[in-house]
Write a protein that holds these residues in place. Structure first.
Motif, short mmCIF file in Angstrom:
data_model
loop_
_atom_site.label_atom_id
_atom_site.label_comp_id
_atom_site.label_asym_id
_atom_site.label_seq_id
_atom_site.Cartn_x
_atom_site.Cartn_y
_atom_site.Cartn_z
N ALA A 45 35.83 27.01 26.16
CA ALA A 45 35.04 27.86 27.05
C ALA A 45 35.96 28.64 27.97
N PRO A 46 36.69 29.62 27.43
CA PRO A 46 37.62 30.40 28.27
C PRO A 46 36.86 31.22 29.31
N ASN A 47 37.56 31.53 30.39
CA ASN A 47 36.96 32.31 31.47
C ASN A 47 36.68 33.74 31.01
N ILE A 48 35.70 34.35 31.68
CA ILE A 48 35.39 35.75 31.41
C ILE A 48 36.30 36.63 32.26
N THR A 49 36.80 37.68 31.68
CA THR A 49 37.70 38.61 32.37
C THR A 49 37.02 39.20 33.60
N ASP A 50 37.78 39.31 34.71
CA ASP A 50 37.25 39.98 35.91
C ASP A 50 38.29 40.97 36.41
N LEU A 51 38.00 41.59 37.54
CA LEU A 51 38.88 42.66 38.03
C LEU A 51 40.27 42.15 38.38
N PHE A 52 40.39 40.86 38.74
CA PHE A 52 41.70 40.35 39.13
C PHE A 52 42.62 40.18 37.90
N ASP A 53 42.01 40.10 36.71
CA ASP A 53 42.85 40.05 35.50
C ASP A 53 43.57 41.36 35.29
N ILE A 54 42.86 42.47 35.53
CA ILE A 54 43.51 43.77 35.34
C ILE A 54 44.56 44.01 36.43
N LYS A 55 44.28 43.48 37.63
CA LYS A 55 45.28 43.57 38.71
C LYS A 55 46.51 42.75 38.34
N ALA A 56 46.29 41.59 37.71
CA ALA A 56 47.41 40.74 37.32
C ALA A 56 48.26 41.41 36.24
N VAL A 57 47.62 42.16 35.35
CA VAL A 57 48.36 42.88 34.31
C VAL A 57 49.27 43.93 34.94
N VAL A 58 48.72 44.70 35.89
CA VAL A 58 49.53 45.72 36.56
C VAL A 58 50.68 45.07 37.31
N ALA A 59 50.40 43.92 37.97
CA ALA A 59 51.45 43.22 38.70
C ALA A 59 52.53 42.71 37.75
N ALA A 60 52.14 42.33 36.53
CA ALA A 60 53.12 41.82 35.56
C ALA A 60 54.06 42.91 35.08
#
Length: 801
Positions: free
Chosen positions: A616-631
């Motif tokens: 049951a993986p988590n559903i993507t939210d806005l902080f995932d896209i922020k984490a991608v930019v930070a990466a």
């Protein structure tokens, strides 16, 4: 084009050259070899066998268990499913270990629990043409045990791709001429027949001489239409052509032998003189392949005096005028057609043929009568009949080549002194050129591509071999250009995104005008920072369709379309990116068009695919896209600053170190439903130039801390409208030396106002303090922490709980 190795050997002896050597010779001479196929057998493990017994298979109705004599001294048991043989027949038998091509190797095995030690073969399984369904029945006098490879001729077919400037290679004669120059072997003599000719008179009416400068017609009476002799069928089948009848097969043979297309009409179906004319607009034509076609005024027709369309000139014959088994008299057409008009008709009508392929590239106008004479000779020999009177000739063959003078000094410079003048002259002579006076060379009529001095140098170089020309230059160091740096950065960024689980998409730069509904506002400095208006779009003047009407002002619409296709294929986790140009008119149609490079991201669904360890993986939210930019920007502080954008639930500017680098948005539920998405869809568009600028520099690794850190948590009560970015900016502005890390770990609101005022929110942060020089005492940490809280209370008006 398919070239038969056996056919080539009719022109020159290549027995001492392997197929691999010929492949290298052609490739390095500029003739691309696309494939090599072995026709026939190469193994001696397929032998003649006689069926001695055939009984019903105990477990299968359509199988029989055969005992065959393969010349081994004892009978061999083989299970066979064919139905066309009887006991006593001699058939090909593949013994265990026989390689029938394509990785198909015969082995001992069982079929329905009955042992089978080999395979009885049909014609296609030994490289021959199937004429019946089942086994190939061999002649009664075939020797049992004789390898079948000794009974049938094998061949090798070389598939070549001929560049448009070398139509002279579109025949076996042309390829033999080329290989003669490359190998140094002399071509075998060719007995060229001739025809008696006369003025066309009332036999041919040349109504469009600019499109057909030369047309000839040879009438042959008393022919008998039958199957072609075996040698002719074998040659055509080898290169992939299906034999039809002797006359048609001869025209196809001459096409692939000499390179000039011919066509044969049934004389009984031609009413009066032949008229080479332009078609009437909308005139109907029944093609041999393609049914009825409506022609345009620019199409060239071969018709008779009654106006009946007999053929679309240079492209395809008509269904009603072709040679059939009832034909007794034929009219053999040989002509030269202007290439550009044939190409135009072929493209417009979507009709292509071996003839149009050659005519539209340019045939040899001086070979028209030679080809007709050769075909007429073969028709008389094979189909019988007699040539009636002289060949009618209308028009003249155009002269398309002229002498070319070679600059000997420049030749020596370009070849680096690697070849003598005599050797260069010998190469040109082998290629069919004739030396004139003062370094002038007469160009043969089939070499339409030789027009300048440098063309002759190129011919000398490729036959001599570029590897024989020594390089006079050594590679010099060149500073990395801005284009190089951008390319290297983008490639590195693609690898980073792939490592983060993203898939790269490549979408077309042309989109539908309505696709802009999914567009995030432009972020690049080169593009205007304002809502999109109609005049901003760069529209295509003559779009191919409504879906390709404008140059994309954003990459997001393309990614949304990619996401929709993947969702409908059942994909649950969506992570896509695309890099490319976006286009916009900065002045609403009054200024020049602008373009800029951007990176577009799309996330939706689960953070990772479902598997046994993550059910049951988590559903993507806005902080995932922020984490991608930070990466992808590890040295920058990434923030999302809310900004309203029409058509999106949530939208924000993406900031790096306080400076805007792009935009982020969440699509509305209505748009998500339109693409069948059950989860929120997040998109972002970032300025590639700014990303590269922020990523430039030497990556430094911080040393591991030598002293322990100490953390403190703080829950602050703040106005509901206060942005998290404001809190982070205040923390950064305070510039506490001992503060090494901080992050928000909880946000609480209460719309009812029972536990917290409805216009307030509680934001909880964790702060980490550490010194690089010593272990901090509790009092030192408390002092630094309290100073930070006091600054926050003063600068952003928060209270602490």
């Amino acid at each position: 084009m398919n070239v038969s190795f056996n056919w080539l050997n009719d022109h020159l002896d290549l027995s001492d050259h392997s197929i691999e050597q010929l492949d290298d010779l052609l490739t390095f001479a500029g003739v691309e070899v696309e494939g090599i196929e072995q026709k026939g057998l190469s193994t001696k493990l397929v032998v003649v066998a006689q069926v001695k017994e055939a009984v019903q298979h105990p477990n299968a109705d359509r199988l029989k268990v055969c005992q065959v004599d393969a010349g081994e001294g004892s009978l061999r048991q083989i299970v066979c499913g064919a139905q066309n043989y009887k006991v006593g027949d001699k058939v090909p038998c593949a013994l265990p270990g026989a390689d029938l091509g394509g990785g198909f190797v015969i082995k001992d095995g069982k079929l329905r629990d009955v042992e089978s030690k080999g395979m009885l073969c049909g014609a296609s399984e030994i490289g021959q043409v199937d004429t019946v369904d089942g086994l190939l029945i061999l002649p009664e006098d075939s020797v049992i045990g004789l390898p079948v490879v000794e009974m049938f001729e094998s061949d090798t077919i070389i598939e070549v791709e001929i560049t448009p400037n070398r139509p002279d290679l579109l025949s076996h004669t042309g390829m033999a001429r080329e290989l003669s120059a490359l190998t140094g072997k002399a071509r075998k003599p060719f007995d060229q027949p001739s025809l008696e000719t006369s003025d066309a008179g009332d036999v041919i009416k040349l109504s469009a001489p600019e499109r057909c400068p030369l047309y000839t017609a040879t009438k042959i009476s008393g022919v008998k239409i039958t199957d072609s002799p075996e040698w002719l069928q074998t040659k055509l089948e080898a290169i992939g052509l299906r034999p039809i009848n002797n006359v048609v097969d001869i025209t196809n043979y001459v096409l692939h032998e000499l390179g000039h297309p011919l066509h044969a009409f049934d004389a009984a179906k031609v009413d009066g003189a032949l008229d080479i004319r332009l078609a009437a607009d909308g005139e109907a034509f029944n093609a041999l392949d393609g049914g009825e076609i409506k022609l345009a005024e620019e199409d060239l027709l071969i018709s008779d005096a009654a106006g009946n369309a007999l053929a679309l000139a240079g492209v395809m014959g008509g269904a009603e005028s072709g040679v059939t088994e009832t034909t007794t008299d034929v009219i053999l057409e040989a002509a030269y057609f202007t290439p550009s008009f044939i190409r135009r008709s072929s493209r417009r009508t979507a009709l292509t043929s071996d003839s149009s392929y050659r005519f539209e590239r340019g045939t040899d106008p001086q070979a028209v009568l030679n080809s007709a004479a050769f075909a007429a000779k073969l028709i008389v020999e094979i189909a019988g009949g007699t040539i009636e009177g002289p060949t009618a000739v209308a028009g003249e063959a155009p002269v398309l080549t002229q002498p070319v003078t070679i600059n000997v000094t420049k030749l020596d410079q370009l070849m680096g002194g690697s070849i003598t003048l005599d050797a260069a002259k010998e190469i040109l002579t082998k290629l069919g050129l004739t030396e004139g006076s003062n370094d002038s060379w007469e160009i043969p009529s089939y070499r339409l591509d030789l027009q300048r001095h440098i063309d002759l140098v190129e011919e000398i170089a490729r036959v001599h071999g570029l590897d024989n020309v020594e390089s006079r230059f050594v590679g010099a160091f060149v500073d990395e250009s801005a284009v190089d740096k951008a390319y290297d950065y983008q490639l590195k960024l693609k690898h980073q995104l792939a490592a983060l689980g993203f898939y790269e998409a490549q979408t077309i730069k042309l989109i539908a005008e309505h696709s802009n509904d999914n567009m995030v506002a432009q972020m690049c400095d080169a593009l205007p920072q304002r809502p999109l208006i109609d005049g901003d779009l760069v529209k295509v003047a003559l779009p191919l369709s409504e879906d390709h009407a404008v140059m994309r002002p954003s990459l997001v619409p393309g990614l949304v379309a990619v996401a929709a296709r993947n969702i409908r294929q059942g994909r649950k986790s969506l992570r896509f990116f695309e890099m490319g140009k976006q286009f916009r008119n900065a002045g609403g149609g009054k200024a020049k068009d602008l373009e800029a490079e951007s990176l577009s991201l799309l996330l939706s669904g689960t953070e990772a695919p479902v598997n046994w360890a993550n059910k049951a993986p988590n559903i993507t939210d806005l902080f995932d896209i922020k984490a991608v930019v930070a990466a992808i920007l590890p040295k920058a502080k990434v923030q999302l600053k809310e900004r309203k954008r029409d058509g999106f639930v949530l939208a924000a500017d993406v900031l790096a170190d306080g400076k805007p680098i792009g935009a982020f948005a969440q699509m509305t539920p209505a748009r998500c439903r339109a693409i069948d998405a059950n989860n929120p869809v997040y998109v972002a568009e970032l300025d590639l130039a700014k990303l590269q600028q922020l990523a430039t520099g030497i990556d430094k690794v911080d040393p591991l801390p030598q002293f322990p850190g100490s953390s403190r948590d703080a829950a602050m009560e703040a106005p509901l409208t206060l942005e998290n970015a404001a809190i982070e900016n205040a923390i950064k502005k305070h510039n506490e030396n001992l503060l090494v890390n901080y992050h928000c770990f909880d946000v609480f609101t209460d719309a009812t106002g029972e536990k917290l005022d409805a216009d307030k929110k509680s934001v909880a942060y964790s702060f980490t303090y550490r010194s690089a020089d010593k272990t901090l005492k509790a009092k030192e940490v408390d002092k630094a922490h309290q100073a930070l809280l006091d600054f926050l209370a003063k600068s952003v008006k928060v209270t602490f709980r």
